[in-house]
Design a protein around this motif. Structure first.
Motif, mmCIF file in Angstrom:
data_model
loop_
_atom_site.group_PDB
_atom_site.id
_atom_site.type_symbol
_atom_site.label_atom_id
_atom_site.label_comp_id
_atom_site.label_asym_id
_atom_site.label_seq_id
_atom_site.Cartn_x
_atom_site.Cartn_y
_atom_site.Cartn_z
ATOM 1 N N GLU A 196 33.379 22.613 58.702
ATOM 2 C CA GLU A 196 32.437 21.544 58.353
ATOM 3 C C GLU A 196 31.296 21.464 59.361
ATOM 4 O O GLU A 196 30.124 21.298 58.989
ATOM 5 C CB GLU A 196 33.177 20.210 58.271
ATOM 6 C CG GLU A 196 34.105 20.093 57.085
ATOM 7 C CD GLU A 196 34.981 18.859 57.157
ATOM 8 O OE1 GLU A 196 35.135 18.190 56.111
ATOM 9 O OE2 GLU A 196 35.523 18.557 58.248
ATOM 10 N N LEU A 197 31.626 21.584 60.637
ATOM 11 C CA LEU A 197 30.591 21.516 61.666
ATOM 12 C C LEU A 197 29.657 22.721 61.568
ATOM 13 O O LEU A 197 28.429 22.584 61.699
ATOM 14 C CB LEU A 197 31.244 21.442 63.047
ATOM 15 C CG LEU A 197 30.399 20.897 64.206
ATOM 16 C CD1 LEU A 197 29.685 19.610 63.845
ATOM 17 C CD2 LEU A 197 31.279 20.687 65.432
ATOM 18 N N ILE A 198 30.197 23.885 61.312
ATOM 19 C CA ILE A 198 29.380 25.091 61.145
ATOM 20 C C ILE A 198 28.448 24.936 59.944
ATOM 21 O O ILE A 198 27.284 25.341 59.982
ATOM 22 C CB ILE A 198 30.279 26.333 61.027
ATOM 23 C CG1 ILE A 198 30.909 26.659 62.386
ATOM 24 C CG2 ILE A 198 29.490 27.536 60.499
ATOM 25 C CD1 ILE A 198 32.034 27.676 62.325
ATOM 26 N N ALA A 199 28.932 24.325 58.874
ATOM 27 C CA ALA A 199 28.068 24.071 57.720
ATOM 28 C C ALA A 199 26.903 23.169 58.107
ATOM 29 O O ALA A 199 25.773 23.350 57.629
ATOM 30 C CB ALA A 199 28.880 23.448 56.585
ATOM 31 N N GLY A 200 27.162 22.194 58.979
ATOM 32 C CA GLY A 200 26.086 21.341 59.466
ATOM 33 C C GLY A 200 25.063 22.116 60.266
ATOM 34 O O GLY A 200 23.844 21.935 60.098
ATOM 35 N N TYR A 201 25.527 23.006 61.137
ATOM 36 C CA TYR A 201 24.603 23.854 61.901
ATOM 37 C C TYR A 201 23.770 24.729 60.972
ATOM 38 O O TYR A 201 22.572 24.924 61.190
ATOM 39 C CB TYR A 201 25.363 24.739 62.878
ATOM 40 C CG TYR A 201 26.081 24.021 63.992
ATOM 41 C CD1 TYR A 201 25.518 22.933 64.628
ATOM 42 C CD2 TYR A 201 27.345 24.439 64.408
ATOM 43 C CE1 TYR A 201 26.180 22.271 65.647
ATOM 44 C CE2 TYR A 201 28.016 23.790 65.435
ATOM 45 C CZ TYR A 201 27.431 22.709 66.043
ATOM 46 O OH TYR A 201 28.089 22.064 67.049
ATOM 47 N N ARG A 202 24.405 25.262 59.942
ATOM 48 C CA ARG A 202 23.670 26.119 59.002
ATOM 49 C C ARG A 202 22.569 25.329 58.294
ATOM 50 O O ARG A 202 21.499 25.867 58.006
ATOM 51 C CB ARG A 202 24.637 26.737 57.997
ATOM 52 C CG ARG A 202 25.449 27.883 58.595
ATOM 53 C CD ARG A 202 26.461 28.434 57.621
ATOM 54 N NE ARG A 202 27.032 29.696 58.108
ATOM 55 C CZ ARG A 202 28.273 30.104 57.878
ATOM 56 N NH1 ARG A 202 29.090 29.352 57.131
ATOM 57 N NH2 ARG A 202 28.695 31.260 58.353
ATOM 58 N N SER A 203 22.822 24.059 58.021
ATOM 59 C CA SER A 203 21.783 23.223 57.427
ATOM 60 C C SER A 203 20.601 23.077 58.378
ATOM 61 O O SER A 203 19.433 23.176 57.963
ATOM 62 C CB SER A 203 22.351 21.841 57.080
ATOM 63 O OG SER A 203 21.327 20.954 56.691
#
Length: 418
Positions: free
Chosen positions: A317-324
């Motif tokens: 989930e945190l990695i998805a935030g970084y990708r955003s």
């Protein structure tokens, strides 16, 4: 995006254009390329922060705020935010000046600011505005004061909670005072002031450099640094590089979740607080410790309502935030540097889940290649004898936030990878 910001605050890749008139009856307009020289990310009023004036607001009072700009210029303007106001905000008058000692200003440097040619302005609820250009020569790493006279009752104030430098208040109209004697009250937050931009300085004449925005939470905001000394990690970086630097940190901020105390989630505010800053070409992202740490603190029974019902966040989930964040930056032509999460062992943010997620996220930041560059703060500040903990010489005392030496070390690492 907010319509005002599209019009007034585009980054260097599509340079912000102001208009100024050259003298004479046949005056012509020429573009001004603004560069953000200082910024603070707006927050909604909260009674949770001690010794601030945000909840009560202002009435027939003058507010004087001292900020350090990171770019030299011959003209300056201010940006004001009523982002969390529920009613229009009237600015009766405003000045800018080179700072003196305390609340005093340098003799002869006071400039009255105008907004579309008028000394007063009204900012609509949830709106923003910028002043007209003012002729004021400032040097890089020089402090200026921005003084607002608020004659009408404002209601709760959009502010930035953790300024770590003094702001001053006086009863009545003291916007043009050189002396600081009238300013008998002080606190360490900023109110309504979202940015100071300059133009005409030497750095702005060097194409391809551009400004650097440091995006994050309390570590970027400067918690643990010496108050009033400008030793936050963004300040230390500005001292090292010949580029403007702005601080887009909010203490307690999270990548994935909003907080009434600590601002909108990082993925939502990134555009406003980084990409819409004029002249920014590089962003450094250091955020995520609170996403994983608030859950641990809550589970451990720490009695702090600011943790709210903290969700259990996974590495994915945190990695998805970084990708955003990366996608948002690249869409605007902004280079983005990923910073690994600092060691958190021994702090109230530490636990088995946080340790595992932090390690997984840091390994992804180092090895995925999705960021344009990496600043490895985790390895840089870790205690060699116990890598889960921040080294004692860099610890401010809470096993979470660096001290001045730690912030200087972080700045050196960012300067290396820029």
């Amino acid at each position: 995006m907010n319509k005002y910001l599209r019009r007034a605050l585009a980054p260097l890749a599509a340079a912000t254009l102001g208009l100024t008139l050259l003298g004479g009856t046949d005056a012509v307009a020429r573009p001004i390329g603004w560069t953000a020289a200082w910024a603070a990310s707006p927050q909604r009023p909260s009674e949770g922060f001690t010794a601030n004036w945000a909840e009560q607001g202002f009435s027939r009072q003058t507010l004087r705020q001292v900020v350090r700009v990171t770019q030299a210029g011959e003209q300056a303007r201010i940006r004001l935010s009523n982002a969390y106001g529920t009613s229009p905000l009237r600015i009766t008058g405003a000045t800018i000046a080179r700072a003196g000692k305390g609340a005093a200003v340098e003799q002869g440097s006071v400039r009255h600011l105008t907004f579309d040619g008028r000394r007063s302005t009204v900012i609509p609820a949830r709106g923003h505005t910028a002043s007209d250009p003012a002729q004021l020569t400032v040097g890089a790493e020089e402090s200026v004061t921005v003084t607002l006279y608020l004659a009408e009752t404002t209601g709760p104030a959009t502010f930035h909670a953790q300024g770590f430098t003094d702001s001053y208040r006086a009863d009545g109209d003291h916007r043009a005072d050189v002396s600081g004697r009238a300013f008998g009250e002080k606190t360490q937050s900023w109110y309504y002031l979202a940015g100071v931009d300059v133009t005409g300085g030497a750095r702005s004449e060097r194409p391809g450099q551009g400004g650097v925005a440091l995006f994050g939470d309390s570590i970027t905001d400067g918690f643990g640094s010496t108050s009033g000394a400008d030793r936050r990690y963004p300040d230390a970086l500005a001292d090292r590089i010949d580029r403007p630097v702005v601080n887009a940190g909010i203490g307690g901020n999270l990548v994935l979740n909003d907080s009434a105390w600590y601002g909108e989630r990082g993925t939502a505010r990134f555009e406003r607080d980084v990409l819409d800053q004029p002249g920014i070409t590089t962003a450094v992202v250091l955020e995520g410790l609170n996403d994983i740490g608030f859950y641990e603190a809550q589970a451990a029974g720490y009695d702090r309502p600011t943790y709210f019902p903290a969700p259990r966040v996974s590495a994915a989930e945190l990695i998805a935030g970084y990708r955003s964040l990366i996608a948002q930056a690249h869409e605007r032509g902004v280079r983005v540097v990923g910073a690994t999460l600092l060691p958190l062992g021994g702090s109230d943010h530490y636990g088995a889940h946080a340790a595992r997620v932090s390690d997984e996220v840091n390994e992804w930041i180092r090895t995925s290649g999705e960021f344009d560059a990496v600043a490895d703060f985790d390895r840089l500040l870790a205690d060699p004898a116990d890598p889960e903990r921040i080294a004692a010489r860099y610890d401010s005392g809470d096993a979470l936030h660096p001290n001045d030496a730690g912030y200087a070390r972080m700045a050196a690492e960012v300067a290396r990878v820029l």
